[in-house]
Design a protein around this motif. Structure first.
Motif, PDB file in Angstrom:
ATOM      1  N   LEU A  16       0.830  -1.194   0.000  1.00 45.17           N
ATOM      2  CA  LEU A  16       0.000   0.000   0.000  1.00 45.17           C
ATOM      3  C   LEU A  16       0.870   1.251   0.000  1.00 45.17           C
ATOM      4  O   LEU A  16       0.594   2.215  -0.716  1.00 45.17           O
ATOM      5  N   ALA A  17       1.954   1.234   0.760  1.00 47.17           N
ATOM      6  CA  ALA A  17       2.875   2.365   0.779  1.00 47.17           C
ATOM      7  C   ALA A  17       3.524   2.560  -0.593  1.00 47.17           C
ATOM      8  O   ALA A  17       3.672   3.693  -1.061  1.00 47.17           O
ATOM      9  N   VAL A  18       3.886   1.459  -1.259  1.00 51.24           N
ATOM     10  CA  VAL A  18       4.450   1.542  -2.611  1.00 51.24           C
ATOM     11  C   VAL A  18       3.432   2.156  -3.556  1.00 51.24           C
ATOM     12  O   VAL A  18       3.752   3.063  -4.339  1.00 51.24           O
ATOM     13  N   LEU A  19       2.184   1.688  -3.474  1.00 51.88           N
ATOM     14  CA  LEU A  19       1.130   2.214  -4.339  1.00 51.88           C
ATOM     15  C   LEU A  19       0.931   3.706  -4.119  1.00 51.88           C
ATOM     16  O   LEU A  19       0.833   4.482  -5.073  1.00 51.88           O
ATOM     17  N   GLU A  45      -7.266   6.229 -11.606  1.00 48.79           N
ATOM     18  CA  GLU A  45      -7.183   6.794 -10.257  1.00 48.79           C
ATOM     19  C   GLU A  45      -8.357   6.422  -9.352  1.00 48.79           C
ATOM     20  O   GLU A  45      -8.127   6.062  -8.190  1.00 48.79           O
ATOM     21  N   PRO A  46      -9.616   6.457  -9.808  1.00 47.40           N
ATOM     22  CA  PRO A  46     -10.701   6.048  -8.911  1.00 47.40           C
ATOM     23  C   PRO A  46     -10.573   4.590  -8.451  1.00 47.40           C
ATOM     24  O   PRO A  46     -10.937   4.251  -7.322  1.00 47.40           O
ATOM     25  N   HIS A  47     -10.018   3.757  -9.316  1.00 45.11           N
ATOM     26  CA  HIS A  47      -9.800   2.351  -8.961  1.00 45.11           C
ATOM     27  C   HIS A  47      -8.789   2.230  -7.818  1.00 45.11           C
ATOM     28  O   HIS A  47      -8.911   1.349  -6.966  1.00 45.11           O
ATOM     29  N   VAL A  51      -8.917   0.066  -4.290  1.00 44.60           N
ATOM     30  CA  VAL A  51      -7.888  -0.910  -3.937  1.00 44.60           C
ATOM     31  C   VAL A  51      -7.331  -0.610  -2.557  1.00 44.60           C
ATOM     32  O   VAL A  51      -7.119  -1.516  -1.745  1.00 44.60           O
ATOM     33  N   GLU A  52      -7.085   0.655  -2.268  1.00 49.80           N
ATOM     34  CA  GLU A  52      -6.567   1.034  -0.953  1.00 49.80           C
ATOM     35  C   GLU A  52      -7.547   0.632   0.147  1.00 49.80           C
ATOM     36  O   GLU A  52      -7.147   0.146   1.207  1.00 49.80           O
ATOM     37  N   ASP A  60      -6.763 -12.606  -0.025  1.00 49.85           N
ATOM     38  CA  ASP A  60      -6.015 -12.877  -1.253  1.00 49.85           C
ATOM     39  C   ASP A  60      -6.485 -11.967  -2.376  1.00 49.85           C
ATOM     40  O   ASP A  60      -5.690 -11.527  -3.205  1.00 49.85           O
ATOM     41  N   ALA A  61      -7.781 -11.683  -2.395  1.00 53.28           N
ATOM     42  CA  ALA A  61      -8.330 -10.796  -3.428  1.00 53.28           C
ATOM     43  C   ALA A  61      -7.760  -9.390  -3.289  1.00 53.28           C
ATOM     44  O   ALA A  61      -7.421  -8.749  -4.288  1.00 53.28           O
ATOM     45  N   SER A  62      -7.647  -8.896  -2.056  1.00 52.04           N
ATOM     46  CA  SER A  62      -7.099  -7.553  -1.874  1.00 52.04           C
ATOM     47  C   SER A  62      -5.616  -7.530  -2.215  1.00 52.04           C
ATOM     48  O   SER A  62      -5.117  -6.557  -2.775  1.00 52.04           O
ATOM     49  N   ARG A  63      -4.918  -8.605  -1.924  1.00 57.45           N
ATOM     50  CA  ARG A  63      -3.501  -8.699  -2.273  1.00 57.45           C
ATOM     51  C   ARG A  63      -3.341  -8.670  -3.795  1.00 57.45           C
ATOM     52  O   ARG A  63      -2.499  -7.955  -4.330  1.00 57.45           O
ATOM     53  N   ALA A  64      -4.176  -9.431  -4.489  1.00 58.40           N
ATOM     54  CA  ALA A  64      -4.110  -9.472  -5.954  1.00 58.40           C
ATOM     55  C   ALA A  64      -4.469  -8.118  -6.554  1.00 58.40           C
ATOM     56  O   ALA A  64      -3.821  -7.654  -7.499  1.00 58.40           O
TER      57      ALA A  64
END
Length: 81
Positions: A16-19, A45-47, A51-52, A60-64
């Motif tokens: 998340l920090a990388v993103l 950007e809205p996506h 994701v955040e 696993d879905a949030s990781r992907a």
């Protein structure tokens, strides 16, 4: 929380920090970019916000989703060079 849960949480936190860092870097460079890349960013950007939020689920879905979002933002960032 189990060690696996803690590891997943830490991995998601780092991703998340990388993103967020990538997102901020792209925002700064966008003002110099062409319209095509700006349009692509406007769609993505809205996506990123979704994701955040999903990263808090520790699934696993949030990781992907986070991994995919990072790849997309890196692609946009790299096209700005």
């Amino acid at each position: 929380m189990s060690q696996i849960g803690t590891d997943v949480k830490e991995e998601l936190k780092k991703s998340l920090a990388v993103l967020q860092t990538l997102r901020d870097e792209v925002r700064v460079k966008l003002h110099l970019a062409g319209m095509d890349i700006k349009d692509e960013w406007t769609k993505l950007e809205p996506h990123l916000a979704k994701v955040e939020q999903a990263a808090a689920e520790l699934s696993d879905a949030s990781r992907a989703a986070l991994t995919e979002a990072i790849a997309k933002v890196k692609k946009i960032r790299d096209s700005l060079h």
